[in-house]
Design a protein around this motif. Structure first.
Motif, PDB file in Angstrom:
ATOM      1  N   THR A 153      70.025  99.277 -18.727  1.00 25.69           N
ATOM      2  CA  THR A 153      69.635  98.416 -19.842  1.00 25.69           C
ATOM      3  C   THR A 153      68.176  98.025 -19.606  1.00 25.69           C
ATOM      4  N   PRO A 154      67.506  97.444 -20.602  1.00 29.68           N
ATOM      5  CA  PRO A 154      66.117  97.035 -20.370  1.00 29.68           C
ATOM      6  C   PRO A 154      65.952  96.020 -19.240  1.00 29.68           C
ATOM      7  N   LYS A 155      67.018  95.285 -18.911  1.00 29.98           N
ATOM      8  CA  LYS A 155      66.892  94.239 -17.898  1.00 29.98           C
ATOM      9  C   LYS A 155      67.383  94.658 -16.516  1.00 29.98           C
ATOM     10  N   TYR A 156      68.411  95.508 -16.446  1.00 33.30           N
ATOM     11  CA  TYR A 156      68.990  95.834 -15.149  1.00 33.30           C
ATOM     12  C   TYR A 156      69.625  97.215 -15.197  1.00 33.30           C
ATOM     13  N   TRP A 157      70.004  97.689 -13.995  1.00 35.50           N
ATOM     14  CA  TRP A 157      70.790  98.911 -13.862  1.00 35.50           C
ATOM     15  C   TRP A 157      72.002  98.612 -12.996  1.00 35.50           C
ATOM     16  N   ALA A 158      73.060  99.387 -13.184  1.00 31.89           N
ATOM     17  CA  ALA A 158      74.277  99.199 -12.392  1.00 31.89           C
ATOM     18  C   ALA A 158      74.862 100.568 -12.073  1.00 31.89           C
ATOM     19  N   LYS A 159      75.358 100.708 -10.831  1.00 27.51           N
ATOM     20  CA  LYS A 159      75.926 101.975 -10.377  1.00 27.51           C
ATOM     21  C   LYS A 159      77.430 101.827 -10.211  1.00 27.51           C
ATOM     22  N   PHE A 160      78.167 102.819 -10.744  1.00 24.13           N
ATOM     23  CA  PHE A 160      79.626 102.815 -10.674  1.00 24.13           C
ATOM     24  C   PHE A 160      80.084 104.110 -10.012  1.00 24.13           C
TER      25      PHE A 160
END
Length: 475
Positions: free
Chosen positions: A177-184
């Motif tokens: 997203t423009p604010k953060y990243w997340a790894k799954f």
């Protein structure tokens, strides 16, 4: 594999992106097969023999692949220009070169033409902040969600891949997203758990799309969709032509009124018998097999003699393959018109084609390439803006950036040289003609000017020997 880091809202976005990629995969494969010449074979009835099947495999003509390659070979960004000066432009282009995009750029251009969307990613480089990482991405592995209020911008994206760990296949998915990243990670799309997250240093979704055709609602389309049916028509007619050439291209001799079955004195068929048991030999249907008399081998030096008074020998005339060839040329020419490719590229007929006529037939392809360069150029600009952000600069400073495209059109260098010799003495800039020279780029033009200036300086300094190619005076 759910952990305390899990965020149900983010996981829902990930699953949504993976589901959309899965639903688009069948069409992705259809387009990829068509672009690589692996489309459906022409129709043949069930139960045909091996000879028919061999001709069926020979029939496809990969015109879509040729049309795509012809277009992509003329799409190559050769440099950038900004108002910040040549040094700044060279530094931007250095980043492009360091990421091997001189050759890799064609990946996204091809994906845009074939799969309706090419994708390129940008991310900061921890090892070298001055050289951000720029990579082509597969539209099969990345889903970019458009903003419902503005379909030309994105609000989040999902990228996934698989890894082998301890003899297990692990699915990895990244949410941006423009604010953060997340790894799954997990053992499948439905069993993912968040393992890591962080701040997005770009402040934007790090993917740029390359879409050759897009409407006001953000819907894009593949340029090869309209070519699939014309391709099938060409393949079918080539199959018919090969069949006619194999079985009807030559005069055929036929015999009528001839009974090849061997019969006894009462007119009953004589059946084949096993020499050891004297039992009748049966065929696959369980019926007795009669003895068959050979009609002989046909040849120009042989005579055919048949028993019986009702046997007649006639012949069938050969098929005219010229009609097939004419129809096939028409279908290929129609395909070329739809694909906006010069027909001589596909038909291969260059007889009685002048240079001026060939340049004229390039007009439609030139229009297509110019249109693609316009759209892809905007995407390239966005890539450079993300690059500037990734290396700590200001993307707004690149508002005037322009992409220089290498000119791959056929050129008559004699005409360029003649025009330059007439117009340069009258005030026309030499750069205007050098930029049209085949294979030239902004960097090569600059080098040519630098070399010419160096040669001129040596001559003005009296170093004539450095520029002369003939023998020196003492020789």
């Amino acid at each position: 594999m759910a952990t305390e880091l899990d965020n149900s809202g983010d996981l829902k976005l990930v699953r949504s992106g993976l589901a959309k990629l899965a639903s688009a995969l069948p069409m992705w494969q259809v387009r990829e097969d068509a672009a690589t010449g692996k489309g459906n074979l022409p129709y043949a009835p069930k139960g045909v023999d091996v000879e028919y099947l061999a001709l069926q495999k020979m029939a496809p003509l990969p015109l879509i692949r040729l049309a795509v390659r012809t277009t992509c070979q003329r799409l190559r960004a050769g440099g950038v220009r900004t108002a910040k000066g040549a040094d700044f432009d060279k530094e931007l282009w250095r980043i492009w070169d360091r990421n091997n995009l001189g050759s890799r750029q064609r990946i996204v251009y091809r994906d845009g033409i074939v799969h309706d969307r090419g994708i390129m990613s940008v991310w900061p480089n921890k090892a070298d902040k001055s050289t951000p990482i720029v990579r082509p991405e597969s539209p099969k592995a990345v889903w970019i969600e458009p903003d419902p209020a503005d379909p030309f911008s994105s609000i989040w994206a999902v990228k996934h891949w698989t890894e082998s760990r301890d003899d297990k296949t692990i699915t990895v998915a990244m949410l941006y997203t423009p604010k953060y990243w997340a790894k799954f990670e997990g053992d499948g799309a439905q069993n993912l758990g968040e393992v890591k997250r962080g701040k997005n240093p770009l402040g934007r979704v790090p993917f740029v799309t390359f879409e050759p055709e897009i409407d006001a609602e953000g819907n894009n389309s593949s340029l090869i969709d309209a070519l699939m049916e014309p391709q099938k028509a060409v393949n079918t007619l080539r199959f018919d032509l090969l069949l006619a050439a194999q079985f009807a291209a030559y005069r055929q001799r036929i015999a009528t009124g001839y009974d090849p079955v061997v019969r006894d004195g009462n007119g009953d068929p004589i059946v084949k018998r096993d020499p050891e048991t004297d039992e009748p030999i049966l065929d696959a249907d369980g019926l007795e097999q009669p003895l068959i008399r050979s009609p002989g081998r046909v040849g120009v030096d042989r005579m055919l003699v048949f028993p019986g008074t009702d046997t007649e020998i006639t012949d069938l005339s050969e098929s005219d393959l010229g009609n097939y060839v004419t129809a096939l040329d028409m279908l290929v020419a129609t395909f070329a018109a739809v694909a906006q490719v010069p027909p001589q590229y596909l038909i291969g007929d260059f007889k009685n084609v002048s240079g001026d006529l060939m340049v004229a037939t390039e007009a439609t392809l030139r229009s297509l390439v110019t249109d693609l360069q316009t759209g892809y150029g905007e995407s390239d600009k966005e890539v450079f803006r993300l690059v500037e952000i990734a290396r700590g600069g200001d993307a707004d400073a690149l508002s005037d950036l322009e992409v220089d495209w290498s000119d791959a059109d056929p050129k008559n260098i004699n005409q360029i040289a003649s025009a330059a010799s007439q117009m340069v003495p009258n005030g026309a800039p030499m750069r205007m003609f050098l930029e049209q020279w085949p294979g030239s780029t902004p960097r090569t033009v600059e080098r040519w000017f630098a070399d010419a200036e160096a040669e001129l300086s040596r001559v003005m300094a009296g170093d004539y020997a450095a520029t002369e190619t003939g023998p020196k005076p003492d020789e």
